[in-house]
Every structure is written in structure tokens, then in C-alpha cells.
Design an enzyme around this catalytic site. Structure first.
Site: not given
Ligand code: NAP
Length: 491
Positions: A185-186, A248
Site C-alpha cells: 500500500d504505497h 489507503h
């Protein structure tokens, strides 16, 4: 005990096998991230990359593509050429078993040539429907070595509901255990997201105040200025809830609301996060209608409405905006409303968190808005703002709202590794704290499915959408959601 904050400053040795090596993610994010790791000395001589996809590219062509994707980042042509010389292309259909034999032969050859110790990272940068097949063949065809480590990196989306996520996880976990599975999950690689734990747990003032006794509400905003662009086909089936909230937003919420971990070890932080996901109140359909708002953008002065975008159904009921009130029923935060908001074609591209503190009886009036607010600016600004009440300068004794702010300097920002660079280094070092554990996913889908199912059961007239104009902060109902509780969006 592994301490999460420690990044080992030493050269890593590994073979990367990138499935989807010709794709957009690989070219825009992964190759530049690997190049930065090379420039910073984490990757030197002992690494190699195999890019695989169906296109019949040659090594030379592939290396030209690599150089293009790091254009503007290298110090000299010689440096770019040396970096690209570590890249090899293997044309491969992931469904074809025979190709894995050839891939294994190439992997073994490169392992020896670059002295990689059997360490392998498999990056699945392609559609999740292939993840099970790839994992199976990696094992059955002997690509995962007995020596060294074998770690698999998986991109979002991880399922589209609990059931499909579980099936996907069951398939992958047959071949890779949880400790070897890194779900990206960047947002967890962003500097100011990583800063949340440092702020909360290493500052006495925030540790003392960060709880239900002192926090009035928490607000998380992830707004985008762009529309659906060329992702229409995917977005129509996903919507904002699956695309942004499940991953996110819930990850940020968990960092903001988790109880203090027992220690800074990966295990204890993960445990604290999992407990937070478990504590998310799962709503009944009635509660969903009360606590969640969906929107879809209409046209703007120069922009077309969502329903007029390419690959979108002209009567589409897909949401491009979500606002909601969450409840995290744990020790620290039970009863504190956590408001979240995300959408496309909003006023600006921005990620920020506002922590609104209680101030029930200001003696002098407390300015226009009495609450103290701590804002964590995540994107595009990086820093903090604290809203305080101070005395107005002069004879008169009255208070006024005052903002004190801290921004990371340009020099500091320039030093920040891009999210993918940071996360790939974490994988190389076997540190999974910034990745999503299956238990977190499991509970996040349970929470999300309740909303999705309630919405899917609700019959809405086609003209319910569009309900917000381009360039705004979403539909009016989003403001009303907070007003019901006597709150308002800080931004
Ligand atoms: P993409 O540009 O469509 O790339 C897909 C890749 O898969 C291509 O390299 C394609 O190459 C390869 N491929 C497709 N079918 C194949 C097959 N049967 N055998 C071997 N290779 C095959 O997609 P992307 O944007 O890079 O996204 C990849 C994944 O990352 C997706 O799951 C996406 O949701 C996720 N993701 C992407 C981004 C992003 O910024 N792009 C961000 C977050 C998550 P050939 O056509 O040459 O076979």
C-alpha cells in the site's frame, strides 16, 4: 526483536523477477525506485532484474526502456548503462508452464553470475487474476530456491470483497507463507504517513492528549483533482470505496487510532494495527445510510461529467466520492467520530489529517472556532500546522485564531525516498511493518462489505447522480454528515 526504525545501510543482494515488466507500474514506479536504490548504494554489483511479459522484447530493447524510465535521474550515461546492464528480459506467458523452466534456467544463471545467494523477490505487477497461477508455478517449477529468501510483492487491488480477497489469499498462501508475502500500500511508504507513529508515541504532549478524553474528532481527506482519466474500465467496477477507502484511508485511520503498541517491534506494531481493524464498528444497513455519503462528479467548466468519460456507462451509479463517519471501538478512541473523505475532481489534490481537540470552556471566547486543531499535511505539502487561540495584540483582551506551522524544507523533501523505493528496500531487508497483513485486510473487507452491500441493496433513481460539481469538496450531504454531530470539515 526487530526494531522497525532501523534501516540497515548496507548493500543488498537479490534477483528481482518482475511479472508485468513491460507495464505502466514497472516503467513509471519500479525501475526508478530500483535506480534510486542503486544510486544510494543499496544495490551495487550483486543484483539482477528479470522483466517478464508476453511482448517479444530483446535484452537490448528492454535496457533502452529502462534507461528511458530513469531519464533525468542519472548522473552520466555510463551510470545509466551500468545500471541497465543488470536487466534481462524474458518473454513469457504466465499461464504457460514451460516458460517457467526457461525462467528458472535464466534465474539460476544470473544467481551465479551476480553471486546472489539464492535471494529472490517476485514482484507481481500485473492483474491479480494471475497471482495464484504465478505463485503455484514459482513453487512447482523450482524457482523458489532452498538457499536465500523468496519474497513475493503483491499490488492492489487485493480482492473486491472479503470472499474474493480470502480466495486470493488462500491461493497465494499455499505457496508463500505470510512472512514472505508483502502486500503493497504505497501510502504506507509516504514520509508523513510514517511520521504519524513518531508524532503520537514519541511526544509527551500528543501521547497525553491523543485519546477520547481530549479528541473531539479526527478527519482524513484524500482528495484528487483529476477525474477517472484512462482508468475508466477498472474504475467502473471498483468505485471510490474499494479504490481508496479499503486500503489507503483505512491504513491511515489505523495509524491514527491504534492503541499504543507494546514496543517498536514489527510484531507489536502489527498486533496493535490488527486490533484496530478488528475494533472498527461494522455498520448495519441503517447505520450505513446514516453514516456514509456517496457522490459522483458532474461536469465542470472544462471537464466532462463522470458519465461522459471514456469506458463509462452513461447511467453509471459508480461512486467517485465517499465520505463517512467511522467508529473505532478501542481503548483510546471509542466514541470519537473519525470522518473520512475521498473523491475525484475535487478542489485540489491533497492528503491531510486534521485532529480536532476538545475545548469545552474557553475562558476568553476562544477565537472564531474554539477548537485546537493539529493538521498533518501528507501531500503535496509535508508538515504540520497547529491552530491555537492567542491574545490579540494590543490593549484589548480578546483572543484570535492563530496558526503555527512547520514545513519540511526543500532540501529535506529532496532527500525523501519515493514510496516505492522505501518499500522495496523494506522487502530487501525483510521488514514487513509497512505492508498490509492478511488480518488487517480481512477486517477491512468485513467493514467495507457492510457498506457496499447496503448501498447495493438501496434503490436510487438514476438522477441521484451526479451530485457534485467538478472542483468542489463533494456533495452537500458530506457537510451535513458532520453538521448532524455539531462538527464541520476543517478544510
Ligand atoms: P499494465 O500496464 O496493464 O501492465 C500489465 C502487465 O502484465 C504488462 O506488462 C503485460 O505485458 C503483462 N501481462 C498481461 N497478461 C500477461 C500474461 N498472460 N502473461 C505475461 N504477462 C502478461 O498494468 P499496470 O498499470 O502496470 O498495473 C499492474 C498491476 O498493478 C495491476 O494489478 C494494477 O491494479 C496495479 N497497480 C498499478 C498502479 C499503476 O500506477 N500503474 C498503481 C497501483 C497498483 P504484455 O502485454 O507484454 O504481456
Amino acid at each position: 526483536m526487530k526494531v522497525v526504525l532501523k534501516v540497515i545501510r548496507e548493500e543488498q543482494r537479490a534477483l528481482f523477477i518482475i511479472f508485468g515488466g513491460t507495464g505502466d507500474l514497472a516503467q513509471r514506479k519500479l525501475y526508478p525506485a530500483l535506480f534510486n536504490l542503486y544510486k544510494r548504494g543499496y544495490l551495487k554489483k550483486n543484483f539482477a532484474v528479470i522483466g517478464t511479459a508476453r511482448r517479444p522484447w530483446t535484452n537490448d530493447y528492454y535496457r533502452d526502456v529502462i534507461k528511458c524510465s530513469i531519464d533525468g535521474m542519472f548522473d552520466s550515461q555510463a551510470q545509466a548503462t551500468d545500471f541497465a546492464s543488470h536487466f534481462y528480459y524474458h518473454s513469457h506467458n504466465v499461464n504457460d508452464k514451460q516458460h517457467y523452466e526457461e525462467l528458472k534456467a535464466l534465474a539460476d544463471k544470473l544467481d551465479e553470475k551476480y553471486d546472489l545467494g539464492g535471494n529472490r523477490i517476485y514482484y507481481l505487477a500485473m492483474s491479480p487474476r494471475f497471482f495464484g497461477t504465478i505463485s503455484q508455478y514459482l513453487r512447482s517449477e523450482g524457482l523458489v530456491t532452498e538457499r536465500g529468501y523468496g519474497r513475493v510483492i503483491i499490488e492492489k487491488p487485493f480482492g473486491r470483497d472479503y470472499q474474493s480477497a480470502k480466495e486470493l489469499n488462500d491461493e497465494i498462501s499455499r505457496y508463500f507463507d505470510e512472512d514472505s508475502t508483502f502486500r503493497i500500500d504505497h501510502y504506507l511508504g509516504k514520509e508523513m504517513v510514517q511520521n504519524i507513529m513518531a508524532l503520537r508515541f514519541d511526544n509527551g504532549i500528543w501521547s497525553a492528549l491523543w485519546n477520547k478524553e481530549h479528541i473531539k474528532n479526527i478527519q482524513v481527506t484524500l482528495s484528487e483533482a483529476l477525474g477517472v482519466e484512462e482508468r475508466g474500465g477498472y474504475y467502473e467496477t471498483a468505485g471510490a470505496l474499494r479504490d481508496m477507502v479499503q486500503n489507503h484511508i483505512l491504513q491511515i485511520v489505523s495509524l491514527l487510532t491504534m492503541d499504543r503498541p507494546k514496543s517498536a517491534s514489527e510484531k507489536d506494531i502489527r498486533q496493535a494495527k490488527v486490533e484496530t481493524f478488528k475494533a472498527l464498528k461494522v455498520y448495519s444497513p441503517e447505520e450505513v445510510y446514516q453514516n456514509f455519503v456517496r457522490g459522483q462528479y458532474g461536469e465542470g467548466e472544462e471537464q466532462v461529467a463522470y458519465r461522459e468519460e471514456a469506458m463509462i456507462d452513461p447511467d453509471s451509479m459508480t461512486e467517485t466520492f465517499v465520505a463517512g463517519k467511522l467508529e473505532v471501538q478501542n481503548k483510546s478512541m471509542a466514541g470519537v467520530p473519525v470522518y473520512i473523505r475521498t473523491g475525484k475532481r475535487m478542489t485540489a489534490k491533497m492528503t491531510r489529517v486534521d485532529i480536532v481537540f476538545k475545548n469545552e470552556a474557553p475562558l476568553f471566547g476562544g477565537g472564531i472556532e474554539p477548537e485546537n486543531v493539529l493538521t498533518i499535511n501528507i501531500d503535496p505539502d509535508l508538515g504540520l500546522d497547529l491552530r491555537l487561540n492567542m491574545k490579540k495584540v494590543g490593549q484589548e483582551f480578546a483572543t484570535k485564531k492563530t496558526k503555527i506551522g512547520y514545513r519540511l524544507s526543500k532540501e529535506q523533501v529532496a532527500k525523501i525516498p519515493e514510496a516505492y523505493e522505501r518499500l522495496i528496500l523494506n522487502v530487501l531487508q525483510g521488514n514487513a511493518v509497512n505492508f498490509t497483513h492478511w488480518d488487517e485486510l480481512k477486517y477491512s473487507w468485513r467493514f467495507l462489505d457492510a457498506i457496499r452491500n447496503a448501498w447495493d441493496e438501496q434503490e436510487l433513481p438514476v438522477d441521484f447522480f451526479p451530485n457534485y460539481a467538478c472542483g468542489t469538496m463533494g456533495p452537500q450531504a458530506s457537510a451535513e454528515l458532520l453538521e448532524k454531530n455539531g462538527d464541520h470539515w476543517i478544510y
